[in-house]
Design an enzyme around this catalytic site. Structure first.
Site, PDB file in Angstrom:
ATOM      1  N   HIS A  33      57.908  31.303 -17.585  1.00 37.14           N
ATOM      2  CA  HIS A  33      57.169  31.572 -18.821  1.00 37.14           C
ATOM      3  C   HIS A  33      58.015  32.334 -19.825  1.00 37.14           C
ATOM      4  O   HIS A  33      57.641  32.485 -20.973  1.00 37.14           O
ATOM      5  CB  HIS A  33      55.883  32.335 -18.506  1.00 37.14           C
ATOM      6  CG  HIS A  33      55.028  31.601 -17.513  1.00 37.14           C
ATOM      7  ND1 HIS A  33      55.176  31.756 -16.158  1.00 37.14           N
ATOM      8  CD2 HIS A  33      54.063  30.672 -17.682  1.00 37.14           C
ATOM      9  CE1 HIS A  33      54.321  30.958 -15.529  1.00 37.14           C
ATOM     10  NE2 HIS A  33      53.639  30.283 -16.437  1.00 37.14           N
TER      11      HIS A  33
ATOM     12  N   CYS B 145      49.657  27.893  -9.370  1.00 36.53           N
ATOM     13  CA  CYS B 145      50.369  28.894 -10.154  1.00 36.53           C
ATOM     14  C   CYS B 145      49.497  30.084 -10.513  1.00 36.53           C
ATOM     15  O   CYS B 145      49.195  30.313 -11.653  1.00 36.53           O
ATOM     16  CB  CYS B 145      50.996  28.297 -11.401  1.00 36.53           C
ATOM     17  SG  CYS B 145      50.059  27.001 -12.158  1.00 36.53           S
TER      18      CYS B 145
ATOM     19  N   ARG C 231      45.413  29.056 -28.160  1.00 35.11           N
ATOM     20  CA  ARG C 231      45.517  27.889 -27.281  1.00 35.11           C
ATOM     21  C   ARG C 231      44.150  27.297 -26.953  1.00 35.11           C
ATOM     22  O   ARG C 231      43.249  28.003 -26.513  1.00 35.11           O
ATOM     23  CB  ARG C 231      46.178  28.293 -25.961  1.00 35.11           C
ATOM     24  CG  ARG C 231      47.668  28.094 -25.969  1.00 35.11           C
ATOM     25  CD  ARG C 231      48.057  26.632 -25.896  1.00 35.11           C
ATOM     26  NE  ARG C 231      48.220  26.164 -24.530  1.00 35.11           N
ATOM     27  CZ  ARG C 231      49.335  26.300 -23.831  1.00 35.11           C
ATOM     28  NH1 ARG C 231      50.386  26.878 -24.334  1.00 35.11           N
ATOM     29  NH2 ARG C 231      49.395  25.841 -22.603  1.00 35.11           N
ATOM     30  N   CYS C 232      44.021  25.990 -27.167  1.00 35.16           N
ATOM     31  CA  CYS C 232      42.773  25.312 -26.855  1.00 35.16           C
ATOM     32  C   CYS C 232      43.057  24.195 -25.868  1.00 35.16           C
ATOM     33  O   CYS C 232      44.168  23.682 -25.802  1.00 35.16           O
ATOM     34  CB  CYS C 232      42.176  24.696 -28.126  1.00 35.16           C
ATOM     35  SG  CYS C 232      41.833  25.920 -29.395  1.00 35.16           S
TER      36      CYS C 232
ATOM     37  N   TRP D  95      39.075  20.999 -14.336  1.00 34.02           N
ATOM     38  CA  TRP D  95      39.536  21.014 -15.724  1.00 34.02           C
ATOM     39  C   TRP D  95      38.919  19.869 -16.540  1.00 34.02           C
ATOM     40  O   TRP D  95      39.423  19.487 -17.589  1.00 34.02           O
ATOM     41  CB  TRP D  95      41.064  21.014 -15.789  1.00 34.02           C
ATOM     42  CG  TRP D  95      41.615  22.377 -15.439  1.00 34.02           C
ATOM     43  CD1 TRP D  95      40.905  23.538 -15.289  1.00 34.02           C
ATOM     44  CD2 TRP D  95      42.985  22.740 -15.184  1.00 34.02           C
ATOM     45  NE1 TRP D  95      41.742  24.580 -14.963  1.00 34.02           N
ATOM     46  CE2 TRP D  95      43.015  24.128 -14.886  1.00 34.02           C
ATOM     47  CE3 TRP D  95      44.189  22.021 -15.177  1.00 34.02           C
ATOM     48  CZ2 TRP D  95      44.208  24.813 -14.596  1.00 34.02           C
ATOM     49  CZ3 TRP D  95      45.377  22.705 -14.892  1.00 34.02           C
ATOM     50  CH2 TRP D  95      45.379  24.078 -14.602  1.00 34.02           C
TER      51      TRP D  95
HETATM   52  N1  GLN Z   1      53.625  19.472 -11.761  1.00 27.54           N
HETATM   53  C1  GLN Z   1      53.164  20.239 -12.873  1.00 27.54           C
HETATM   54  C2  GLN Z   1      54.326  20.607 -13.780  1.00 27.54           C
HETATM   55  O1  GLN Z   1      55.385  20.799 -13.309  1.00 27.54           O
HETATM   56  C3  GLN Z   1      52.449  21.490 -12.438  1.00 27.54           C
HETATM   57  C4  GLN Z   1      51.827  22.218 -13.592  1.00 27.54           C
HETATM   58  C5  GLN Z   1      51.001  23.421 -13.215  1.00 27.54           C
HETATM   59  O2  GLN Z   1      51.171  23.974 -12.164  1.00 27.54           O
HETATM   60  N2  GLN Z   1      50.102  23.834 -14.043  1.00 27.54           N
HETATM   61  O3  GLN Z   1      54.175  20.745 -14.963  1.00 27.54           O
HETATM   62 ZN    ZN Z   2      52.267  25.917 -11.894  1.00 27.20          ZN
END
Ligand code: GLN
Ligand code: ZN
Length: 744
Positions: free
Chosen positions: A683, A630, A502-503, A548
């Site tokens: 996930h 997250c 993953r990049c 980011w």
């Molecule tokens: N609102 C974004 C999504 O649902 C949140 C993504 C994330 O937390 N990385 O994809």
């Molecule tokens: Zn998230």
């Protein structure tokens, strides 16, 4: 003359060749031999680039099929029990099973945990130790790569992670330091092998020397390096990076090694200190080229600063990049998305090698002084902080909560999702066609509207309480905003490894940021027009957009963050004016921007949290602000999370048991507002059963009061398909209803 070298080079290949080969191999499209050939091709190109730029040494051992920490775990036999059953019959597949839980051969198994490498966006695989952990050495891969490079005519410098950093990164035992005596013999043996293989120098990375270390870890350094120095027939270069050494400076400079590397980008003022602390004939390697950004180095400044040292140390002064170039894109020559005027200001990894060469020349005794560039006067951090001092909403949460309850009349245990819905193949295809000019903006818009309408229809049927529009218009939560804000530039090939194959391709902040026009309002407004239920507006927060992206180097990060926050505040105001009464501002990258040293946390929080609050400081009390994060390691940042003052926070927690929730539930010091700890793991493709979810909700109710608990998945659903999403959300909504009926 000063010498040049690097700590490591990116391994994805200039055109992400390795990524393609890995993925093709995993899918069974190419065989292992083809994969091995692709890896060897990337390595030889990397070495060739170093040689071509006149580097004194070629770094070997920085290549990995997935992750450099995992390389070490396999090298030292740190293979958890569960990988022994159904093991793959060849080493590489066994490696991939550890990395991702499956490989073309061998049984599927729970993969190793992954976490962020210091304060970068690179993820390493966490070594999993067990009590009484045995270590055995299997260095075949490293010795083979050393040989491979030597056969190509390189003067190699193998790189390995040092024993203390390796142990520090692992989990599974109370005190990993107890494992040191068992691990050291492997290092002794390894160093002997490398000396045997004619490596003059070995680079040994100990980035934890830039952390706040407990005393026993500091003490262990002297002991461990005494042992290693004796065993090593090669000279040892101890590499530190990402952070100043501070109280560890004397310790590091005094270790019985032959040279030390410091990150001069993050610790410019330690260059002279370390130089004077070094004893004997030690080498000082200064990382002056930023390994974590894309801007050209100010060589004129370094020329002036380093001239005295160059005179004093001669060839014992080494010039390098601050850290491994793993964190930089590969080669600007492959970049076709940017005009030349912009490219001239940038350096990817290969250009950074050229910079080292140029600086080396500029430090020759008779070199002319390079012309100094104009510097922009940026305003001091204190002024920025002053502007952020008063960003609290006019009403306190408790007052807002009453007003919001009155307005929304949501049921107990309200259900919602995190924002994105599946990005289907069709959607990706349509976006590609639009980007390539094959369909018109009108057609693309029509398609997005159809996606949104479908997402709303499905959520109505599922019976969710707070809906989302589904984020069909974004493929990336930062790029989407970066593309609409002024001040960003977007590369075509600026890829950096995030983990495995993953990049990511971070946008570059190249100027002052502003918002020429609304960015999300039309989508949210359209979605809201289709339903009577509230639709959440969905924004990426200022800290995440900053963290980011590749930041500017001419002004403080806090200043760019504030500029982004200003733009987002306008967006928030526009959403509110358009009738969007619930707005989520995601900050999944808040934690990774946290400085490595505790003494710097407060200042980071002051501006980062201040910028988040700034985005919503002017909304009405009846507008409900959500945020989402997250990750699960909240303990060190709990105060900052509370200070965001969002009305509702949704977090990842499905995979972290209830441990993390304790932090949120703590009496008095817990999280005071509403909270939605994800009740299932998005996930995984598994659909959670209703009764599991009911059980989970009751577990949550043990720690979180009923009136504060929201029910949602733990992250966005864009990587899942509709079949999984539909069944999972249906079970989730029913679980909420079941518990609601039982507790009411
Ligand atoms: N609102 C974004 C999504 O649902 C949140 C993504 C994330 O937390 N990385 O994809
Ligand atoms: Zn998230």
């Amino acid at each position: 003359m000063a010498q040049t070298h690097i700590l490591g080079y990116p391994r994805i290949g200039a055109r992400r060749e390795l990524k393609r080969a890995q993925e093709a191999y995993w899918k069974g499209e190419i065989d292992q031999q083809a994969l091995l050939a692709a890896g060897s091709q990337v390595r030889s190109q990397n070495w060739q680039a170093q040689q071509a730029a006149g580097l004194a040494l070629t770094t070997v051992g920085d290549f990995a099929w997935y992750d450099q920490v995992l390389n070490h775990s396999l090298m030292f036999g740190v293979i958890p029990e569960r990988f022994n059953t159904g093991a793959a019959d060849n080493k590489l597949d066994q490696y991939f099973r550890l990395a991702r839980g499956r490989a073309p051969s061998g049984d599927a198994v729970a993969a190793s945990a992954m976490t962020k490498w210091f304060d970068t966006n690179y993820h390493y695989l966490v070594p999993e130790f067990s009590t009484g952990q045995d270590f055995t050495l299997d260095s075949e891969w490293l010795l083979a790569e050393v040989k491979e490079a030597q056969q190509l005519g390189h003067n190699v410098k193998p790189v390995i992670i040092g024993p203390l950093t390796y142990l520090w990164l692992g989990r599974g035992v109370d005190n990993a330091l107890d494992l040191l005596p068992g691990l050291l013999p492997c290092y002794q043996q390894l160093l002997a092998q490398l000396a045997n293989a004619a490596a003059q120098w070995v680079q040994i990375d100990e980035p934890i020397l830039g952390l706040d270390l407990p005393a026993e870890w500091r003490d262990a350094f002297a002991l461990a390096y005494e042992v290693l120095a004796k065993a090593s027939g090669s000279k040892l270069l101890l590499a530190t990076y990402f952070s100043p050494l501070r109280e560890n400076l004397e310790l590091a400079s005094g270790l019985p090694v032959d040279g030390i590397h410091i990150d001069a980008v993050r610790a410019a003022d330690e260059v002279d200190l370390v130089a004077s602390a070094l004893t004997g004939n030690k080498v000082l390697s200064v990382g002056v080229v930023n390994g974590r950004n894309v801007w050209r180095t100010d060589l004129a400044r370094w020329q002036r600063q380093l001239q005295p040292l160059a005179k004093q140390l001669g060839d014992r002064l080494w010039l390098s990049a601050s850290c491994s170039l793993l964190h930089s894109p590969v080669d600007l020559d492959t970049e076709s998305a940017l005009p030349d005027a912009q490219k001239q200001k940038l350096a990817y990894s290969r250009q950074k090698l050229e910079e080292l060469k140029a600086l080396q020349a500029a430090l020759l005794p008779d070199a002319a002084l390079l012309p100094l560039a104009d510097t922009t006067e940026s305003r001091p951090q204190s002024e920025i902080l002053a502007e952020l001092a008063n960003t609290w909403r006019a009403q306190k949460y408790t007052e807002r909560a009453d007003i919001q309850r009155e307005r929304w009349k949501l049921p107990l245990l309200p259900t919602t999702t995190i924002g994105s819905f599946p990005q289907t193949d069709v959607l990706r295809q349509v976006r590609k066609q639009f980007r390539e000019g094959e369909i018109s903006a009108q057609d693309y818009n029509d398609h997005l509207r159809a996606e949104i309408a479908e997402a709303i229809r499905r959520q109505e049927i599922l019976g969710l309480d707070v809906l989302v529009h589904g984020e069909a218009e974004r493929n990336d939560m930062v790029e989407y905003f970066g593309e609409q804000l002024d001040g960003f530039i977007h590369t075509g090939n600026g890829w950096v490894q995030s983990y495995g194959s993953r990049c990511v391709k971070p946008p570059i902040i190249a100027g002052d940021i502003s918002r020429p026009q609304a960015m999300t309002v039309q989508w949210s407004e359209y979605a809201q027009s289709l339903t009577k239920k509230p639709v959440k507006g969905m924004l990426t927060g200022p800290v995440t957009i900053l963290n980011w992206s590749f930041p500017r180097e001419d002004i403080p990060r806090a200043e760019s963050c504030l500029q982004i926050a200003r733009a987002l505040r306008q967006e928030v105001q526009d959403l509110e004016a358009a009738g969007i009464g619930i707005i989520q501002i995601d900050e999944p990258a808040l934690r990774e921007g946290l400085p490595l040293r505790a003494s710097e946390h407060q200042e980071y929080f002051d501006w980062a949290v201040g910028c988040f609050r700034y985005t919503c400081s002017e909304v009405q009390p009846e507008t409900q602000i959500h945020t989402h994060m997250c990750y699960s390691n909240f303990n060190s940042i709990m105060d900052a999370i509370v200070a965001l003052d969002a009305d509702v926070i949704t977090i990842e927690s499905a995979r972290s048991d209830l441990r993390l929730l304790k932090a949120f539930a703590g009496e008095g010091e817990g999280y005071p507002n509403e909270i939605g700890p994800g009740i299932y793991d998005i996930h995984s493709p598994n659909v959670p059963e209703r009764k599991e979810l009911v059980y989970r909700v009751y577990q949550l109710l043990d720690v979180i009061p009923l009136e504060k608990l929201w029910i949602n998945p733990d992250c966005g659903l864009k990587t899942r398909n509709w079949a999984e999403v539909g069944s999972s959300l249906l079970n989730m909504v029913e679980a909420a209803r079941t518990v609601r009926a039982e507790v009411a």
